[in-house]
Design a protein around this motif. Structure first.
Motif, PDB file in Angstrom:
ATOM      1  N   ASN A  42      42.532 -30.883 -14.711  1.00 35.43           N
ATOM      2  CA  ASN A  42      43.824 -30.938 -15.401  1.00 35.43           C
ATOM      3  C   ASN A  42      44.350 -29.517 -15.561  1.00 35.43           C
ATOM      4  OD1 ASN A  42      42.234 -33.302 -17.497  1.00 35.43           O
ATOM      5  ND2 ASN A  42      43.749 -33.795 -15.958  1.00 35.43           N
ATOM      6  N   VAL A  60      45.655 -26.380 -17.480  1.00 37.82           N
ATOM      7  CA  VAL A  60      45.498 -26.008 -18.882  1.00 37.82           C
ATOM      8  C   VAL A  60      46.861 -25.721 -19.507  1.00 37.82           C
ATOM      9  CG1 VAL A  60      43.146 -25.160 -18.662  1.00 37.82           C
ATOM     10  CG2 VAL A  60      45.036 -23.591 -18.250  1.00 37.82           C
ATOM     11  N   MET A 120      52.451 -31.610 -18.961  1.00 37.74           N
ATOM     12  CA  MET A 120      51.333 -32.166 -19.733  1.00 37.74           C
ATOM     13  C   MET A 120      51.761 -32.713 -21.088  1.00 37.74           C
ATOM     14  SD  MET A 120      49.220 -28.668 -20.640  1.00 37.74           S
ATOM     15  CE  MET A 120      48.077 -29.290 -21.869  1.00 37.74           C
ATOM     16  N   SER A 146      49.908 -36.522 -20.282  1.00 31.79           N
ATOM     17  CA  SER A 146      48.821 -35.538 -20.316  1.00 31.79           C
ATOM     18  C   SER A 146      48.045 -35.378 -19.008  1.00 31.79           C
ATOM     19  CB  SER A 146      47.895 -35.782 -21.506  1.00 31.79           C
ATOM     20  OG  SER A 146      47.708 -37.140 -21.755  1.00 31.79           O
ATOM     21  N   ARG A 148      46.290 -36.746 -27.733  1.00 27.55           N
ATOM     22  CA  ARG A 148      46.412 -37.599 -26.542  1.00 27.55           C
ATOM     23  C   ARG A 148      45.033 -37.730 -25.929  1.00 27.55           C
ATOM     24  NH1 ARG A 148      51.638 -36.080 -24.319  1.00 27.55           N
ATOM     25  NH2 ARG A 148      53.132 -36.678 -25.917  1.00 27.55           N
ATOM     26  N   ARG A 197      39.220 -37.567 -21.870  1.00 31.77           N
ATOM     27  CA  ARG A 197      39.674 -36.176 -21.936  1.00 31.77           C
ATOM     28  C   ARG A 197      40.682 -36.081 -23.072  1.00 31.77           C
ATOM     29  NH1 ARG A 197      40.046 -33.801 -15.776  1.00 31.77           N
ATOM     30  NH2 ARG A 197      38.164 -34.794 -15.018  1.00 31.77           N
ATOM     31  N   THR A 239      43.504 -34.079 -25.236  1.00 34.48           N
ATOM     32  CA  THR A 239      44.505 -33.029 -25.275  1.00 34.48           C
ATOM     33  C   THR A 239      45.120 -33.061 -26.665  1.00 34.48           C
ATOM     34  OG1 THR A 239      44.984 -33.405 -22.933  1.00 34.48           O
ATOM     35  CG2 THR A 239      46.618 -32.171 -24.169  1.00 34.48           C
ATOM     36  N   PHE A 281      47.147 -28.245 -25.710  1.00 38.02           N
ATOM     37  CA  PHE A 281      45.979 -27.594 -25.119  1.00 38.02           C
ATOM     38  C   PHE A 281      44.886 -28.634 -24.914  1.00 38.02           C
ATOM     39  CE2 PHE A 281      45.556 -27.375 -29.681  1.00 38.02           C
ATOM     40  CZ  PHE A 281      44.217 -27.636 -29.932  1.00 38.02           C
ATOM     41  N   ARG A 282      43.994 -28.338 -23.940  1.00 42.22           N
ATOM     42  CA  ARG A 282      42.870 -29.228 -23.662  1.00 42.22           C
ATOM     43  C   ARG A 282      41.789 -28.940 -24.682  1.00 42.22           C
ATOM     44  NH1 ARG A 282      45.796 -32.398 -20.301  1.00 42.22           N
ATOM     45  NH2 ARG A 282      46.629 -31.208 -18.578  1.00 42.22           N
TER      46      ARG A 282
END
Lengths: 255, 363
Positions: free
Chosen positions: A97, A99, A236, A240, B22, B86, B88, B101-102
């Motif tokens: 993904n 960043v 994103m 996302s 998310r 995942r 976020t 941001f992740r």
């Protein structure tokens, strides 16, 4: 199934090949895999000799050989399941993904949206970027066999046309959003899409991903120098998983 | 610490903000479902566990569209068949677009029903390595980098810091049954440490000698620390590490010791805590000379010193930018200021998730 040896435990094994220096390859009984082991000094060993071996620390030692002569090689059907599979050629895939997804509007980074834009903004030309950070380093040294940009959705762009248009994709040097303008290096034809279209995947050059694994490329961008066509893609913040990179790879393990 | 825009960062450390979550489900590297409507989520981290990360998410069994979130079928987004979540997060300040941001990547471990809710329990990605024991012994060949790749890369992408230098593994090395023990033994011997990054990669990096604070948090006016409590014990308070080795080229045996003589460390040798060395003795075939053994001993000692340093338990307002291993300056209750590393962390992903808890240890 062969139980892994415990520290100091004696096992029977069979020599495979001949002694090289102080070491020889042995196959612990019941296993298919051979290991390099240290041989007791002055102990001659020959191919197929049955030997007593012991695991001390993290090494196998050959203690003594037994029987009056070497038996034949092990029955090849005796145990097919005694080893951990090791693959000389290993194949895999990963999805990365971004960043960050942001647009440089010619004078600053837009903070009102994470969607990425191609086209013009107040007379300047947009650079719609996606940055992948250090993630691609994990594939350093691997051969990249396929690279896809995933989840590309074209959104309406006020003033822009709704008809299908062709974007242009660029390599970007920076791994994360720099304070100033991003550095673009080379380009290729990007996806052609109408507003509202969602493209599950778009093939990009494998060499670009190889550059990413080497650290010379850190991201991608939508950009067209003449400011046409105007296009907006979901970033994103809108979706996302948008603009992720799917990579298939191969690696040769030293076995 | 996770980097975001300055405005968002300032809001998290000093002001108020809106937190957005998310969560996307991946299966076989493809998105099964994006933005799963979880009602709550939280993450639990402990640097000293074999698999440091855990997480829990909850959502109503049926969402507004009538979709049934109890896992039915192999590829249901919440089934535990290799599905990964995942996460976020977004920090909203004013009316602006949140700074996204992740945050983390987990593997779904168990999904159950609790009344009208579905509860999803997750574990860190190293859990796969933890379970994947060797069937027979494993004899590596090549270098530390190529061996670690072979040990984990099929399950977790593994990346190496540029500052780490590779070397050959000793010949005739054999690993016993545990894959994750092989990973940690190799890291000890190299020496190096590993972290799982927010994007789900295993990053191998050198163990840093000294570390500067990258943020500050405080108790009191304008601060986000609600309470801080000291915690002290003398468990595993080794003050010396001895590594025994055999030189691969000459066969000479030796040992390299490293002692904790840091005058500021509470568990140092010769100090009030212990006059004699309390040794941890490691017999290693992964190092083959005195300098490699010494590097290993020093590294292991530094890790132990981190474990046995003075520690504080902190309750604070949620700060989703903090990560395990971050070093910060903390102004505690009573005004004491310490430079400390986060070793344990529980982060709520939603506003109604309560306070954030963490354990910090002085460095």
């Amino acid at each position: 199934m062969v139980q892994p040896a415990k520290q100091g435990q004696m096992r029977l094994g069979q020599v495979v090949g001949t002694k090289v220096g102080s070491q020889v390859k042995v196959r612990p009984r019941g296993g298919e895999q051979t290991f390099t082991a240290e041989v007791a000094r002055d102990l001659p060993v020959a191919n197929n000799d049955l030997v007593i071996i012991s695991l001390i620390g993290s090494k196998w030692y050959v203690i003594q050989r037994i029987l009056s002569s070497a038996p034949g090689p092990p029955n090849s059907n005796s145990d097919k399941f005694g080893r951990s599979p090791r693959y000389e050629l290993e194949k895999g895939d990963d999805t990365f993904n971004p960043v960050d997804t942001r647009t440089w509007n010619g004078s600053k980074w837009r903070t009102d949206t994470t969607d990425v834009f191609q086209g013009t903004y107040a007379g300047a030309v947009n650079v719609g970027c996606m940055f992948f950070g250090d993630q691609l380093k994990s594939l350093k040294g691997n051969t990249i066999t396929r690279a896809l940009l995933l989840s590309i959705e074209r959104l309406p762009y006020s003033g822009g046309s709704y008809a299908a248009a062709t974007s242009t994709l660029w390599k970007v040097t920076q791994k994360k959003r720099p304070s100033g303008a991003p550095t673009r290096t080379s380009s290729t034809t990007g996806p052609a899409m109408a507003v509202g279209a969602i493209l599950p995947s778009f093939e990009i050059p494998e060499s670009w991903v190889t550059d990413m694994t080497n650290g010379t490329v850190g991201g991608l961008a939508f950009y067209d120098a003449d400011g046409n066509p105007d296009m907006r893609f979901a970033g994103m913040g809108t979706y996302s998983p948008a603009l992720s990179l799917y990579v298939e790879w191969e690696r040769l393990n030293p076995i | 610490m996770i980097e975001v825009d300055e405005i968002a960062r300032d809001a998290v450390f000093e002001d108020s903000y809106k937190l957005f979550m998310r969560v996307d489900s991946y299966y076989n590297n493809r998105v099964l479902r994006a933005n799963i409507p979880f009602r709550t989520g939280s993450e639990d981290n402990d640097a000293f566990l074999t698999v440091p990360e855990r997480a829990e998410f909850r959502l109503p069994r049926y969402d507004a569209e009538g979709y049934d979130w109890s896992p039915s079928g192999i590829t249901h987004p919440l089934a535990a068949n290799g599905q990964r979540l995942r996460v976020t997060l977004g920090i909203g300040v004013g009316g602006n677009e949140p700074a996204w941001f992740r945050r983390a990547t987990f593997r779904i471990d168990k999904t159950t029903r609790d009344g009208d809710e579905v509860v999803v329990e997750c574990v860190g990605l190293l859990e796969r390595i933890f379970k994947a024991d060797f069937i027979g012994e494993f004899q590596p060949s090549g270098t530390f980098v190529s061996t670690l790749r072979e040990l984990v890369a099929a399950e977790i992408p593994i990346a190496f810091d540029d500052d780490i230098s590779d070397r050959n593994v000793p010949s005739s090395l054999v690993f016993g049954s545990s894959r994750i023990q092989a990973l940690y033994d190799m890291l000890d011997a190299w020496p190096a440490e590993c972290i799982v990054t927010p994007t789900g990669h295993l990053l191998i990096r050198p163990v840093l000698e000294s570390r500067t604070a990258v943020f500050s948090l405080r108790h009191g006016l304008g601060g986000t620390i609600i309470s801080s409590t000291g915690y002290s014990d003398s468990e595993d308070d080794y003050n010396a590490v001895i590594v025994r080795y055999t030189d691969e080229a000459t066969g000479v045996q030796g040992q390299s010791p490293s002692y904790n003589t840091d005058a500021t460390h509470p568990k140092r040798m010769g100090g009030p805590n212990a006059k004699y060395p309390i040794p941890l003795i490691i017999d290693s075939d992964m190092v083959s000379n005195a300098s490699e053994a010494y590097a290993m001993a020093r590294n292991k000692l530094r890790q132990l010193m981190r474990r046995t340093a003075d520690s504080y338990e902190i309750e604070m307002l949620p700060n989703p930018l903090l990560e395990i291993g971050d070093v910060g300056s903390f102004t505690l209750e009573g005004g004491t200021v310490v430079r400390a590393e986060i070793t344990q962390l529980t982060i709520p992903y939603t506003h109604d998730g309560g306070v954030q808890r963490m354990t910090v240890r002085t460095v």
